[in-house]
Design an enzyme around this catalytic site. Sequence first.
Site, short mmCIF file in Angstrom:
data_model
loop_
_atom_site.label_atom_id
_atom_site.label_comp_id
_atom_site.label_asym_id
_atom_site.label_seq_id
_atom_site.Cartn_x
_atom_site.Cartn_y
_atom_site.Cartn_z
N ASP A 90 31.00 47.48 39.50
CA ASP A 90 32.43 47.25 39.27
C ASP A 90 33.28 48.34 39.94
O ASP A 90 32.83 49.48 40.09
CB ASP A 90 32.68 47.23 37.75
CG ASP A 90 34.04 46.65 37.40
OD1 ASP A 90 34.59 45.88 38.23
OD2 ASP A 90 34.55 46.95 36.31
N GLY A 91 34.50 47.97 40.30
CA GLY A 91 35.46 48.95 40.81
C GLY A 91 35.79 48.84 42.28
O GLY A 91 36.52 49.68 42.82
N ARG B 23 41.95 44.62 48.73
CA ARG B 23 40.80 44.57 47.82
C ARG B 23 39.52 44.15 48.55
O ARG B 23 38.42 44.59 48.21
CB ARG B 23 41.06 43.58 46.68
CG ARG B 23 42.08 44.06 45.65
CD ARG B 23 42.29 42.99 44.58
NE ARG B 23 41.06 42.68 43.88
CZ ARG B 23 40.62 43.34 42.81
NH1 ARG B 23 41.32 44.34 42.31
NH2 ARG B 23 39.49 42.99 42.22
N HIS C 252 35.33 45.25 48.64
CA HIS C 252 34.09 44.46 48.52
C HIS C 252 33.15 44.74 49.70
O HIS C 252 31.94 44.79 49.52
CB HIS C 252 34.43 42.97 48.44
CG HIS C 252 35.21 42.61 47.20
ND1 HIS C 252 34.79 42.99 45.94
CD2 HIS C 252 36.39 41.96 47.02
CE1 HIS C 252 35.67 42.56 45.04
NE2 HIS C 252 36.66 41.96 45.67
N SER D 100 30.56 36.73 38.95
CA SER D 100 30.39 36.12 37.63
C SER D 100 30.98 34.72 37.57
O SER D 100 31.77 34.33 38.44
CB SER D 100 31.07 37.01 36.57
OG SER D 100 32.48 36.84 36.61
N LEU E 140 9.42 45.42 45.17
CA LEU E 140 10.58 45.33 44.27
C LEU E 140 11.05 43.89 44.10
O LEU E 140 11.22 43.16 45.08
CB LEU E 140 11.74 46.16 44.87
CG LEU E 140 13.11 46.00 44.19
CD1 LEU E 140 13.14 46.74 42.86
CD2 LEU E 140 14.23 46.48 45.10
C1 IPE Z 1 31.95 42.11 36.32
O1 IPE Z 1 33.10 42.71 36.75
C2 IPE Z 1 31.44 41.19 37.36
C3 IPE Z 1 30.79 41.79 38.51
C4 IPE Z 1 30.61 43.07 38.69
C5 IPE Z 1 30.30 40.87 39.50
P1 IPE Z 1 34.56 42.14 36.43
O2 IPE Z 1 35.50 43.04 37.12
O3 IPE Z 1 34.64 40.70 36.76
O4 IPE Z 1 34.66 42.30 34.85
P2 IPE Z 1 35.93 42.44 33.90
O5 IPE Z 1 36.85 41.30 34.23
O6 IPE Z 1 36.55 43.76 34.17
O7 IPE Z 1 35.37 42.39 32.51
C1 IPE Z 2 33.44 44.27 41.32
O1 IPE Z 2 34.62 44.93 41.65
C2 IPE Z 2 33.13 43.15 42.27
C3 IPE Z 2 33.26 41.80 41.71
C4 IPE Z 2 33.65 41.52 40.48
C5 IPE Z 2 32.98 40.69 42.60
P1 IPE Z 2 36.04 44.40 41.18
O2 IPE Z 2 36.56 43.49 42.24
O3 IPE Z 2 35.98 43.84 39.82
O4 IPE Z 2 36.89 45.73 41.18
P2 IPE Z 2 38.00 46.14 40.12
O5 IPE Z 2 37.36 46.11 38.77
O6 IPE Z 2 39.10 45.14 40.23
O7 IPE Z 2 38.40 47.51 40.54
MG MG Z 3 36.21 44.63 37.96
#
Ligand code: IPE
Ligand code: IPE
Ligand code: MG
Length: 232
Positions: free
Chosen positions: A12-13, A25, A29, A57, A123
């Site tokens: 995440d992030g 954004r 990715h 997700s 793995l």
């Molecule tokens: C979880 O992150 C999904 C993935 C890392 C693929 P999200 O960014 O979608 O989760 P929430 O919305 O903060 O809970």
């Molecule tokens: C995780 O990063 C990647 C996916 C959910 C596909 P995010 O896109 O959720 O990044 P933030 O949480 O918005 O920073």
């Molecule tokens: Mg996120």
Amino acid sequence: MNKPCHVGLIMDGNGRWASNQNLNRNEGHKAGAKICMDIIHEAINLDIKVLSLFAFSTENWLRPDDEVLSIMSILNSYLESEILAFLKRGVHFRVIGDRSKLSTKTRFLMSNAEKLSIKNKGLKLVLAVNYGGQDDILRSIKKLAEKNCDFKNIQFDDLQENLDTTDLPTVDLMIRTSGEQRLSNFMIWQAAYAEYYFTQTQWPDFTVEEFSQAINTFGQRERRFGKIDNKS
Ligand code: IPE
Ligand code: IPE
Ligand code: MG
């Protein structure tokens, strides 16, 4: 040292990492996918048996179309090249999640990589795409219904054996980057007794050093599984 057999990664992030640098954004990715490859290499080096990566997700479809398209296009390009390179290192690749919503191209690339690695003994790399833990459980129940399951006498193993993760061990260590302390619907059944490692580091800034630090912290945890100590 006690090592986790199955490590889950909630990457995440990416978006916040990009916004902090005034980037789109989608650049987050791209950067996230790159670091992902370093972590897979490290998992091989550390002799981790199963690494499960949460890539997309069931709820991520709610994002703007251009972001979803960009994530899918990055995914396709990694399935076409970098993932195939890992197969040469003995990686056994598989995808979990509901593929029916994915493009024909993505589905083809996924099953191609899976077929090529079917005999590999290294793995186990599990990529979760259009994956939701709730959806996994629901689909397991539907599969049981199709098999005319006697639901009144349903057993734990019936449900477990029809999850996407049927032949995989449960999650020992779940790592989530970027500060949030939640599962966001990732492997909710499989992570029932997982240990957690949360870090403020945004996914594109995650390093192999922090990954191995997370693995090391697992060695210090005492797992009890509801018992008084882990010996009884
Ligand atoms: C979880 O992150 C999904 C993935 C890392 C693929 P999200 O960014 O979608 O989760 P929430 O919305 O903060 O809970
Ligand atoms: C995780 O990063 C990647 C996916 C959910 C596909 P995010 O896109 O959720 O990044 P933030 O949480 O918005 O920073
Ligand atoms: Mg996120």
